[in-house]
Design a protein around this motif. Sequence first.
Motif, mmCIF file in Angstrom:
data_model
loop_
_atom_site.group_PDB
_atom_site.id
_atom_site.type_symbol
_atom_site.label_atom_id
_atom_site.label_comp_id
_atom_site.label_asym_id
_atom_site.label_seq_id
_atom_site.Cartn_x
_atom_site.Cartn_y
_atom_site.Cartn_z
ATOM 1 N N ILE A 1 1.441 5.180 0.426
ATOM 2 C CA ILE A 1 0.862 6.371 1.056
ATOM 3 C C ILE A 1 1.603 7.591 0.502
ATOM 4 O O ILE A 1 2.781 7.799 0.814
ATOM 5 C CB ILE A 1 1.017 6.320 2.589
ATOM 6 N N VAL B 1 10.450 13.034 -0.249
ATOM 7 C CA VAL B 1 9.797 11.722 -0.206
ATOM 8 C C VAL B 1 8.477 11.834 -0.956
ATOM 9 O O VAL B 1 7.647 12.679 -0.634
ATOM 10 C CB VAL B 1 9.538 11.269 1.247
ATOM 11 N N SER B 2 8.311 10.998 -1.961
ATOM 12 C CA SER B 2 7.062 11.044 -2.714
ATOM 13 C C SER B 2 5.992 10.179 -2.060
ATOM 14 O O SER B 2 4.808 10.510 -2.110
ATOM 15 C CB SER B 2 7.287 10.592 -4.162
ATOM 16 N N SER B 3 6.438 9.070 -1.429
ATOM 17 C CA SER B 3 5.456 8.199 -0.782
ATOM 18 C C SER B 3 6.173 7.177 0.100
ATOM 19 O O SER B 3 7.383 6.994 0.009
ATOM 20 C CB SER B 3 4.610 7.467 -1.833
ATOM 21 N N ILE B 4 5.371 6.536 0.961
ATOM 22 C CA ILE B 4 5.813 5.391 1.754
ATOM 23 C C ILE B 4 5.016 4.185 1.266
ATOM 24 O O ILE B 4 3.801 4.265 1.098
ATOM 25 C CB ILE B 4 5.513 5.600 3.262
ATOM 26 N N THR B 5 5.722 3.095 1.024
ATOM 27 C CA THR B 5 5.012 1.873 0.651
ATOM 28 C C THR B 5 4.945 0.956 1.867
ATOM 29 O O THR B 5 5.987 0.567 2.414
ATOM 30 C CB THR B 5 5.718 1.137 -0.495
ATOM 31 N N ASP B 6 3.718 0.674 2.283
ATOM 32 C CA ASP B 6 3.477 -0.253 3.390
ATOM 33 C C ASP B 6 3.550 -1.666 2.803
ATOM 34 O O ASP B 6 2.646 -2.094 2.085
ATOM 35 C CB ASP B 6 2.096 0.049 3.988
ATOM 36 N N ILE B 7 4.657 -2.367 3.099
ATOM 37 C CA ILE B 7 4.900 -3.666 2.459
ATOM 38 C C ILE B 7 4.352 -4.813 3.295
ATOM 39 O O ILE B 7 3.702 -5.735 2.789
ATOM 40 C CB ILE B 7 6.418 -3.873 2.247
ATOM 41 N N ASN C 1 10.092 6.025 -0.744
ATOM 42 C CA ASN C 1 10.314 6.367 -2.164
ATOM 43 C C ASN C 1 10.739 7.836 -2.277
ATOM 44 O O ASN C 1 10.049 8.731 -1.774
ATOM 45 C CB ASN C 1 9.031 6.135 -2.968
ATOM 46 N N PHE C 2 11.881 8.065 -2.932
ATOM 47 C CA PHE C 2 12.429 9.412 -3.019
ATOM 48 C C PHE C 2 11.759 10.192 -4.158
ATOM 49 O O PHE C 2 11.537 9.636 -5.248
ATOM 50 C CB PHE C 2 13.940 9.386 -3.272
ATOM 51 N N TYR D 1 8.619 -1.064 5.488
ATOM 52 C CA TYR D 1 8.163 0.063 4.670
ATOM 53 C C TYR D 1 9.246 0.412 3.652
ATOM 54 O O TYR D 1 10.436 0.260 3.899
ATOM 55 C CB TYR D 1 7.897 1.294 5.549
ATOM 56 N N ARG D 2 8.783 0.883 2.516
ATOM 57 C CA ARG D 2 9.732 1.416 1.514
ATOM 58 C C ARG D 2 9.550 2.933 1.452
ATOM 59 O O ARG D 2 8.417 3.423 1.321
ATOM 60 C CB ARG D 2 9.470 0.826 0.137
ATOM 61 N N VAL E 1 -1.344 3.812 8.228
ATOM 62 C CA VAL E 1 -0.052 4.487 8.026
ATOM 63 C C VAL E 1 -0.304 5.963 7.626
ATOM 64 O O VAL E 1 -0.994 6.237 6.643
ATOM 65 C CB VAL E 1 0.829 3.796 6.973
ATOM 66 N N ALA E 2 0.289 6.846 8.394
ATOM 67 C CA ALA E 2 0.104 8.285 8.137
ATOM 68 C C ALA E 2 1.467 8.983 8.195
ATOM 69 O O ALA E 2 2.235 8.779 9.134
ATOM 70 C CB ALA E 2 -0.847 8.889 9.171
ATOM 71 N N ILE E 3 1.701 9.782 7.191
ATOM 72 C CA ILE E 3 2.972 10.518 7.107
ATOM 73 C C ILE E 3 2.794 11.878 7.779
ATOM 74 O O ILE E 3 1.865 12.615 7.467
ATOM 75 C CB ILE E 3 3.395 10.688 5.635
ATOM 76 N N GLY F 1 3.571 4.218 11.525
ATOM 77 C CA GLY F 1 3.485 2.961 10.784
ATOM 78 C C GLY F 1 2.345 2.071 11.234
ATOM 79 O O GLY F 1 2.232 0.930 10.765
ATOM 80 N N ILE G 1 0.862 -1.187 0.000
ATOM 81 C CA ILE G 1 0.000 0.000 0.000
ATOM 82 C C ILE G 1 0.897 1.235 0.000
ATOM 83 O O ILE G 1 1.769 1.371 0.862
ATOM 84 C CB ILE G 1 -0.909 0.023 1.243
#
Lengths: 64, 345
Positions: free
Chosen positions: A17, B268-274, B282-283, B279-280, B260-262, B256, A15
Amino acid sequence: MKRIIYKNLDNSVSIIIPTDEALQSMTIEQIALKDVPANTPYKIVDVSEIPSDRTFRNAWEYVE
Amino acid sequence: MAQNDLVIANQSFPSFRSDLNSALQAIQTTHSGTSLPTGALAGQIWLDTTNATSPTLKFYDGTDSISLATINYTANTVDWLDSSVTITGLSTTATGTVLTLTDTAHTTSVNMILGNNTALRFNELTANGSNYIGLKAPASLSADLTFTLPSTDGTSGQFLKTDGSGNLSFASLSFATPLAVVGDNVAGASIRLPEDTDNGSNYVAIKAPDNLASNLTLTLPSADGTSGQVLQTNGSGVLSFAGVSSETKVWVNFDGTGTVAIRQSKNVSSITDIATGRYRVNFTTSISDSSYALSGTAGDATYGTNAGYITPDHNSISTTSIEVACWNYLGQVFDSPLVSVIVHR
Protein backbone atom coordinates in the motif's frame (compact mmCIF):
# COMPACT_ATOMS: atom_id res chain seq x y z
CA MET A 1 -6.10 3.91 -5.57
CA LYS A 2 -3.64 1.27 -6.62
CA ARG A 3 -1.97 -1.64 -4.90
CA ILE A 4 1.10 -3.70 -5.78
CA ILE A 5 0.80 -7.43 -5.32
CA TYR A 6 3.40 -10.18 -5.52
CA LYS A 7 3.87 -13.76 -4.47
CA ASN A 8 6.18 -14.69 -1.62
CA LEU A 9 8.52 -17.66 -1.66
CA ASP A 10 6.04 -19.65 0.47
CA ASN A 11 3.35 -18.88 -2.13
CA SER A 12 1.56 -16.48 0.18
CA VAL A 13 0.59 -13.07 -1.16
CA SER A 14 1.94 -9.68 -0.16
CA ILE A 15 0.15 -6.45 -0.92
CA ILE A 16 1.94 -3.12 -0.96
CA ILE A 17 0.00 0.00 0.00
CA PRO A 18 1.84 3.18 -1.14
CA THR A 19 1.71 6.22 1.13
CA ASP A 20 0.41 9.56 -0.06
CA GLU A 21 3.70 11.20 0.86
CA ALA A 22 5.60 8.79 -1.37
CA LEU A 23 3.21 9.28 -4.27
CA GLN A 24 3.97 13.00 -4.18
CA SER A 25 7.52 12.34 -5.26
CA MET A 26 7.44 8.86 -6.83
CA THR A 27 5.27 6.93 -9.22
CA ILE A 28 3.72 3.68 -8.09
CA GLU A 29 6.09 1.89 -10.47
CA GLN A 30 9.05 3.49 -8.72
CA ILE A 31 7.65 2.44 -5.37
CA ALA A 32 7.23 -1.11 -6.66
CA LEU A 33 10.83 -1.21 -7.84
CA LYS A 34 11.96 -0.02 -4.43
CA ASP A 35 9.75 -2.05 -2.12
CA VAL A 36 9.08 -5.30 -3.94
CA PRO A 37 11.83 -7.85 -3.18
CA ALA A 38 14.43 -8.00 -5.93
CA ASN A 39 13.73 -10.27 -8.88
CA THR A 40 10.15 -10.80 -7.76
CA PRO A 41 7.38 -10.40 -10.31
CA TYR A 42 4.66 -8.02 -9.27
CA LYS A 43 1.43 -6.59 -10.54
CA ILE A 44 -0.25 -3.25 -10.03
CA VAL A 45 -3.98 -3.54 -9.46
CA ASP A 46 -6.83 -1.36 -8.37
CA VAL A 47 -7.69 -1.54 -4.68
CA SER A 48 -11.14 -2.76 -5.65
CA GLU A 49 -9.54 -6.01 -6.75
CA ILE A 50 -8.24 -6.66 -3.23
CA PRO A 51 -10.60 -8.57 -0.92
CA SER A 52 -11.71 -6.55 2.07
CA ASP A 53 -12.68 -9.66 4.03
CA ARG A 54 -9.47 -10.79 5.69
CA THR A 55 -10.95 -13.82 7.46
CA PHE A 56 -8.78 -16.12 5.39
CA ARG A 57 -6.01 -13.62 4.68
CA ASN A 58 -3.26 -16.18 5.05
CA ALA A 59 -4.91 -18.40 2.48
CA TRP A 60 -4.95 -15.82 -0.28
CA GLU A 61 -3.26 -16.86 -3.48
CA TYR A 62 -1.65 -14.88 -6.26
CA VAL A 63 -2.97 -15.99 -9.68
CA GLU A 64 -0.80 -14.73 -12.53
CA MET B 1 19.65 110.68 -23.27
CA ALA B 2 19.50 112.04 -26.79
CA GLN B 3 18.87 111.16 -30.35
CA ASN B 4 19.80 112.86 -33.59
CA ASP B 5 19.54 111.99 -37.27
CA LEU B 6 23.28 112.77 -37.61
CA VAL B 7 22.57 114.89 -40.70
CA ILE B 8 23.94 118.46 -40.57
CA ALA B 9 21.87 120.62 -42.91
CA ASN B 10 22.80 123.97 -44.45
CA GLN B 11 21.86 126.44 -41.79
CA SER B 12 22.99 129.44 -39.85
CA PHE B 13 25.95 129.07 -37.53
CA PRO B 14 23.94 129.05 -34.28
CA SER B 15 21.67 126.39 -35.71
CA PHE B 16 24.67 124.45 -37.03
CA ARG B 17 26.34 124.56 -33.61
CA SER B 18 23.18 123.43 -31.89
CA ASP B 19 22.66 120.60 -34.39
CA LEU B 20 26.27 119.47 -34.04
CA ASN B 21 26.10 119.38 -30.24
CA SER B 22 22.85 117.41 -30.45
CA ALA B 23 24.52 114.88 -32.77
CA LEU B 24 27.53 114.54 -30.47
CA GLN B 25 25.27 114.08 -27.48
CA ALA B 26 23.36 111.37 -29.33
CA ILE B 27 26.64 109.56 -29.95
CA GLN B 28 27.66 109.98 -26.31
CA THR B 29 24.41 108.41 -25.11
CA THR B 30 24.35 105.61 -27.69
CA HIS B 31 21.29 107.12 -29.28
CA SER B 32 19.24 106.60 -26.13
CA GLY B 33 15.52 106.89 -26.57
CA THR B 34 12.25 105.05 -26.33
CA SER B 35 12.07 104.47 -30.09
CA LEU B 36 14.37 103.95 -33.06
CA PRO B 37 16.25 107.19 -33.82
CA THR B 38 14.94 109.13 -36.79
CA GLY B 39 17.09 108.56 -39.84
CA ALA B 40 18.71 105.44 -38.39
CA LEU B 41 20.78 103.45 -40.85
CA ALA B 42 21.45 99.73 -41.06
CA GLY B 43 24.22 98.77 -38.67
CA GLN B 44 23.37 101.40 -36.08
CA ILE B 45 23.34 100.49 -32.42
CA TRP B 46 20.97 102.33 -30.13
CA LEU B 47 19.74 102.09 -26.53
CA ASP B 48 16.03 101.58 -25.98
CA THR B 49 15.20 103.32 -22.69
CA THR B 50 11.58 102.27 -22.52
CA ASN B 51 12.57 100.65 -19.22
CA ALA B 52 14.48 103.48 -17.60
CA THR B 53 16.37 101.29 -15.10
CA SER B 54 16.98 98.34 -17.38
CA PRO B 55 17.32 99.63 -20.96
CA THR B 56 17.88 97.34 -23.92
CA LEU B 57 20.83 97.64 -26.28
CA LYS B 58 19.57 97.13 -29.86
CA PHE B 59 21.06 96.67 -33.33
CA TYR B 60 19.21 98.14 -36.33
CA ASP B 61 19.50 95.97 -39.46
CA GLY B 62 17.79 98.44 -41.76
CA THR B 63 14.35 97.00 -41.10
CA ASP B 64 14.14 95.74 -37.51
CA SER B 65 15.79 96.50 -34.23
CA ILE B 66 17.34 93.35 -32.78
CA SER B 67 17.66 93.24 -29.00
CA LEU B 68 21.19 92.40 -27.91
CA ALA B 69 21.25 92.74 -24.15
CA THR B 70 19.50 94.23 -21.19
CA ILE B 71 21.64 96.41 -18.96
CA ASN B 72 20.58 96.33 -15.37
CA TYR B 73 21.44 99.68 -13.77
CA THR B 74 20.56 98.38 -10.30
CA ALA B 75 22.57 95.15 -10.30
CA ASN B 76 25.18 96.46 -12.70
CA THR B 77 24.85 93.38 -14.88
CA VAL B 78 24.30 92.64 -18.53
CA ASP B 79 21.88 89.92 -19.61
CA TRP B 80 22.50 88.79 -23.16
CA LEU B 81 19.10 88.11 -24.62
CA ASP B 82 19.64 85.85 -27.60
CA SER B 83 20.38 82.37 -26.21
CA SER B 84 21.40 81.18 -29.64
CA VAL B 85 24.36 83.48 -29.78
CA THR B 86 27.54 81.54 -30.35
CA ILE B 87 30.99 82.79 -29.63
CA THR B 88 33.47 81.58 -32.20
CA GLY B 89 36.41 79.91 -30.55
CA LEU B 90 34.64 79.11 -27.31
CA SER B 91 33.62 75.63 -28.29
CA THR B 92 35.24 74.80 -31.56
CA THR B 93 38.85 75.58 -32.30
CA ALA B 94 40.26 76.60 -28.96
CA THR B 95 42.95 74.26 -27.67
CA GLY B 96 43.60 75.83 -24.30
CA THR B 97 41.30 77.24 -21.70
CA VAL B 98 38.08 78.07 -23.49
CA LEU B 99 36.09 79.75 -20.77
CA THR B 100 36.97 81.25 -17.42
CA LEU B 101 34.49 83.13 -15.35
CA THR B 102 36.28 85.76 -13.33
CA ASP B 103 35.08 88.90 -11.69
CA THR B 104 38.05 91.14 -12.48
CA ALA B 105 36.72 93.92 -10.34
CA HIS B 106 36.76 91.79 -7.23
CA THR B 107 39.50 89.33 -8.37
CA THR B 108 37.35 86.36 -7.40
CA SER B 109 35.62 83.70 -9.43
CA VAL B 110 32.00 84.28 -10.25
CA ASN B 111 29.17 81.79 -10.63
CA MET B 112 27.85 80.32 -13.82
CA ILE B 113 24.08 80.37 -13.60
CA LEU B 114 21.78 78.09 -15.55
CA GLY B 115 18.41 79.65 -14.99
CA ASN B 116 14.88 78.29 -14.88
CA ASN B 117 15.71 74.67 -14.04
CA THR B 118 17.81 74.17 -17.15
CA ALA B 119 20.47 71.49 -17.30
CA LEU B 120 24.20 71.34 -17.86
CA ARG B 121 24.68 68.80 -20.63
CA PHE B 122 27.69 66.68 -21.52
CA ASN B 123 27.37 65.28 -25.02
CA GLU B 124 28.73 61.91 -26.07
CA LEU B 125 31.24 61.68 -28.89
CA THR B 126 29.58 63.19 -31.97
CA ALA B 127 30.52 60.17 -34.05
CA ASN B 128 28.50 58.00 -31.68
CA GLY B 129 25.32 60.02 -31.64
CA SER B 130 23.74 62.93 -29.88
CA ASN B 131 22.94 61.56 -26.45
CA TYR B 132 24.10 63.43 -23.39
CA ILE B 133 24.34 63.33 -19.63
CA GLY B 134 22.55 66.23 -18.03
CA LEU B 135 22.81 67.67 -14.56
CA LYS B 136 20.09 69.91 -13.25
CA ALA B 137 18.58 71.19 -10.03
CA PRO B 138 15.25 69.96 -8.62
CA ALA B 139 12.25 71.87 -9.88
CA SER B 140 11.69 73.30 -6.41
CA LEU B 141 14.14 74.13 -3.64
CA SER B 142 13.44 75.53 -0.20
CA ALA B 143 16.94 76.94 0.19
CA ASP B 144 20.19 77.36 -1.70
CA LEU B 145 22.25 74.18 -1.85
CA THR B 146 25.83 73.91 -3.04
CA PHE B 147 27.77 70.67 -3.37
CA THR B 148 31.53 70.96 -3.14
CA LEU B 149 33.36 68.16 -4.95
CA PRO B 150 36.17 66.20 -3.26
CA SER B 151 39.67 67.61 -3.62
CA THR B 152 41.11 64.19 -4.54
CA ASP B 153 39.90 60.99 -6.18
CA GLY B 154 38.85 58.04 -4.04
CA THR B 155 39.95 54.44 -4.35
CA SER B 156 38.25 51.71 -6.36
CA GLY B 157 34.75 50.91 -5.12
CA GLN B 158 34.35 53.97 -2.97
CA PHE B 159 31.30 56.15 -3.24
CA LEU B 160 30.47 59.84 -2.76
CA LYS B 161 29.12 60.84 0.60
CA THR B 162 28.16 64.19 2.14
CA ASP B 163 29.06 65.68 5.50
CA GLY B 164 25.58 67.18 5.72
CA SER B 165 26.89 70.59 4.73
CA GLY B 166 27.25 69.89 1.04
CA ASN B 167 30.91 68.87 1.23
CA LEU B 168 31.34 65.66 -0.74
CA SER B 169 34.08 63.11 -0.25
CA PHE B 170 34.85 59.56 -1.26
CA ALA B 171 34.44 56.88 1.39
CA SER B 172 34.23 53.12 1.76
CA LEU B 173 31.01 51.39 2.79
CA SER B 174 31.01 50.98 6.56
CA PHE B 175 28.48 51.27 9.31
CA ALA B 176 29.24 52.71 12.70
CA THR B 177 25.73 51.77 13.79
CA PRO B 178 23.65 48.69 12.93
CA LEU B 179 22.53 48.56 9.34
CA ALA B 180 18.80 49.23 9.25
CA VAL B 181 16.43 48.29 6.48
CA VAL B 182 13.92 51.08 6.65
CA GLY B 183 10.39 50.51 5.52
CA ASP B 184 7.05 49.00 6.26
CA ASN B 185 7.40 45.29 6.86
CA VAL B 186 4.13 44.65 5.05
CA ALA B 187 5.61 46.32 2.00
CA GLY B 188 8.45 43.83 2.10
CA ALA B 189 11.24 45.50 4.05
CA SER B 190 13.82 42.78 3.87
CA ILE B 191 17.36 41.98 2.95
CA ARG B 192 17.29 40.34 -0.46
CA LEU B 193 20.01 38.15 -1.89
CA PRO B 194 19.40 37.66 -5.61
CA GLU B 195 20.28 34.60 -7.61
CA ASP B 196 22.68 34.82 -10.55
CA THR B 197 20.98 37.18 -13.00
CA ASP B 198 21.85 34.74 -15.78
CA ASN B 199 19.38 32.33 -14.17
CA GLY B 200 16.52 34.70 -13.40
CA SER B 201 15.38 37.29 -10.90
CA ASN B 202 14.45 35.21 -7.88
CA TYR B 203 15.94 36.00 -4.51
CA VAL B 204 16.27 34.83 -0.92
CA ALA B 205 14.86 37.37 1.51
CA ILE B 206 15.41 37.71 5.24
CA LYS B 207 12.76 39.67 7.06
CA ALA B 208 11.38 40.20 10.54
CA PRO B 209 8.03 38.90 11.77
CA ASP B 210 5.15 41.30 11.24
CA ASN B 211 4.77 41.79 14.99
CA LEU B 212 7.47 41.82 17.67
CA ALA B 213 7.06 42.36 21.41
CA SER B 214 10.64 43.53 21.76
CA ASN B 215 13.89 43.78 19.88
CA LEU B 216 15.46 40.47 18.92
CA THR B 217 19.05 40.02 17.84
CA LEU B 218 20.26 36.70 16.52
CA THR B 219 24.03 36.22 16.52
CA LEU B 220 25.28 33.76 13.93
CA PRO B 221 27.82 31.04 14.80
CA SER B 222 31.49 31.93 14.45
CA ALA B 223 32.21 28.72 12.51
CA ASP B 224 30.39 26.26 10.30
CA GLY B 225 28.99 23.08 11.78
CA THR B 226 29.38 19.56 10.50
CA SER B 227 27.10 17.78 8.07
CA GLY B 228 23.63 17.21 9.45
CA GLN B 229 23.93 19.60 12.36
CA VAL B 230 21.23 22.16 13.02
CA LEU B 231 21.15 25.72 14.35
CA GLN B 232 20.22 26.03 17.98
CA THR B 233 19.83 29.04 20.29
CA ASN B 234 21.10 29.51 23.82
CA GLY B 235 17.92 31.37 24.69
CA SER B 236 19.65 34.73 24.38
CA GLY B 237 19.78 34.88 20.63
CA VAL B 238 23.24 33.35 20.27
CA LEU B 239 23.09 30.65 17.62
CA SER B 240 25.38 27.66 17.24
CA PHE B 241 25.49 24.44 15.29
CA ALA B 242 24.70 21.25 17.17
CA GLY B 243 23.92 17.68 16.38
CA VAL B 244 20.46 16.28 16.88
CA SER B 245 20.70 13.80 19.73
CA SER B 246 17.83 11.74 18.42
CA GLU B 247 14.79 12.14 16.31
CA THR B 248 11.91 10.21 14.92
CA LYS B 249 13.19 8.85 11.64
CA VAL B 250 10.04 7.01 10.65
CA TRP B 251 6.47 6.92 11.78
CA VAL B 252 3.23 5.68 10.32
CA ASN B 253 -0.36 5.36 11.42
CA PHE B 254 -2.50 2.92 9.46
CA ASP B 255 -5.60 0.75 9.52
CA GLY B 256 -4.52 -2.85 9.20
CA THR B 257 -8.02 -4.14 8.52
CA GLY B 258 -9.81 -4.53 5.19
CA THR B 259 -7.66 -3.45 2.27
CA VAL B 260 -5.32 -1.64 4.69
CA ALA B 261 -5.33 2.16 4.62
CA ILE B 262 -2.54 4.51 5.61
CA ARG B 263 -3.63 7.57 7.53
CA GLN B 264 -0.42 9.59 7.92
CA SER B 265 3.26 8.89 7.72
CA LYS B 266 6.78 10.26 7.69
CA ASN B 267 9.56 8.75 5.62
CA VAL B 268 7.41 5.78 4.66
CA SER B 269 7.07 4.85 1.02
CA SER B 270 4.62 2.00 1.58
CA ILE B 271 3.22 -0.67 3.89
CA THR B 272 3.41 -4.27 2.77
CA ASP B 273 0.47 -6.37 3.93
CA ILE B 274 2.19 -9.73 4.42
CA ALA B 275 -0.33 -11.76 6.34
CA THR B 276 -2.86 -11.48 9.11
CA GLY B 277 -1.54 -8.92 11.59
CA ARG B 278 1.87 -8.76 9.89
CA TYR B 279 3.09 -5.74 7.98
CA ARG B 280 6.35 -4.43 6.59
CA VAL B 281 7.04 -0.72 6.88
CA ASN B 282 9.18 0.38 3.92
CA PHE B 283 11.28 3.50 4.48
CA THR B 284 11.46 6.22 1.84
CA THR B 285 14.98 7.18 2.87
CA SER B 286 17.19 4.57 4.42
CA ILE B 287 18.30 4.94 8.04
CA SER B 288 22.04 5.20 8.64
CA ASP B 289 22.15 1.81 10.39
CA SER B 290 19.79 -0.76 11.84
CA SER B 291 20.59 0.03 15.49
CA TYR B 292 17.41 1.96 15.90
CA ALA B 293 14.67 1.75 18.49
CA LEU B 294 11.15 0.64 17.63
CA SER B 295 7.95 1.47 19.43
CA GLY B 296 4.31 1.31 18.57
CA THR B 297 0.85 0.16 19.45
CA ALA B 298 -1.85 -1.97 17.94
CA GLY B 299 -5.27 -0.69 18.88
CA ASP B 300 -7.78 -3.43 19.51
CA ALA B 301 -11.39 -2.44 18.90
CA THR B 302 -12.70 -5.84 19.93
CA TYR B 303 -11.33 -5.67 23.40
CA GLY B 304 -11.90 -1.98 24.05
CA THR B 305 -9.29 -0.43 26.29
CA ASN B 306 -7.15 -3.52 26.39
CA ALA B 307 -4.54 -2.14 24.02
CA GLY B 308 -2.58 -4.42 21.83
CA TYR B 309 1.07 -4.11 20.97
CA ILE B 310 3.50 -4.68 18.18
CA THR B 311 6.71 -6.65 18.03
CA PRO B 312 9.42 -6.52 15.38
CA ASP B 313 10.45 -9.51 13.34
CA HIS B 314 14.08 -9.52 14.39
CA ASN B 315 15.13 -11.21 11.19
CA SER B 316 13.61 -8.39 9.18
CA ILE B 317 15.24 -5.36 10.82
CA SER B 318 17.17 -3.44 8.15
CA THR B 319 18.06 0.09 7.20
CA THR B 320 15.32 0.11 4.55
CA SER B 321 12.37 -1.57 6.26
CA ILE B 322 11.08 -3.43 9.30
CA GLU B 323 8.37 -6.04 9.71
CA VAL B 324 6.04 -5.89 12.67
CA ALA B 325 3.36 -8.14 14.08
CA CYS B 326 0.26 -6.89 15.87
CA TRP B 327 -0.85 -8.73 18.99
CA ASN B 328 -4.00 -8.39 21.01
CA TYR B 329 -4.06 -8.66 24.75
CA LEU B 330 -4.79 -12.39 24.47
CA GLY B 331 -1.47 -12.85 22.70
CA GLN B 332 -3.00 -13.49 19.32
CA VAL B 333 -1.78 -11.97 16.04
CA PHE B 334 -4.61 -9.91 14.64
CA ASP B 335 -5.51 -7.22 12.09
CA SER B 336 -5.47 -4.01 14.10
CA PRO B 337 -7.56 -1.04 12.97
CA LEU B 338 -5.11 1.38 14.58
CA VAL B 339 -1.46 0.50 14.11
CA SER B 340 1.27 2.98 15.06
CA VAL B 341 4.90 2.27 14.28
CA ILE B 342 7.68 4.64 15.33
CA VAL B 343 11.39 4.33 14.63
CA HIS B 344 13.85 6.43 16.66
CA ARG B 345 17.52 6.89 15.86
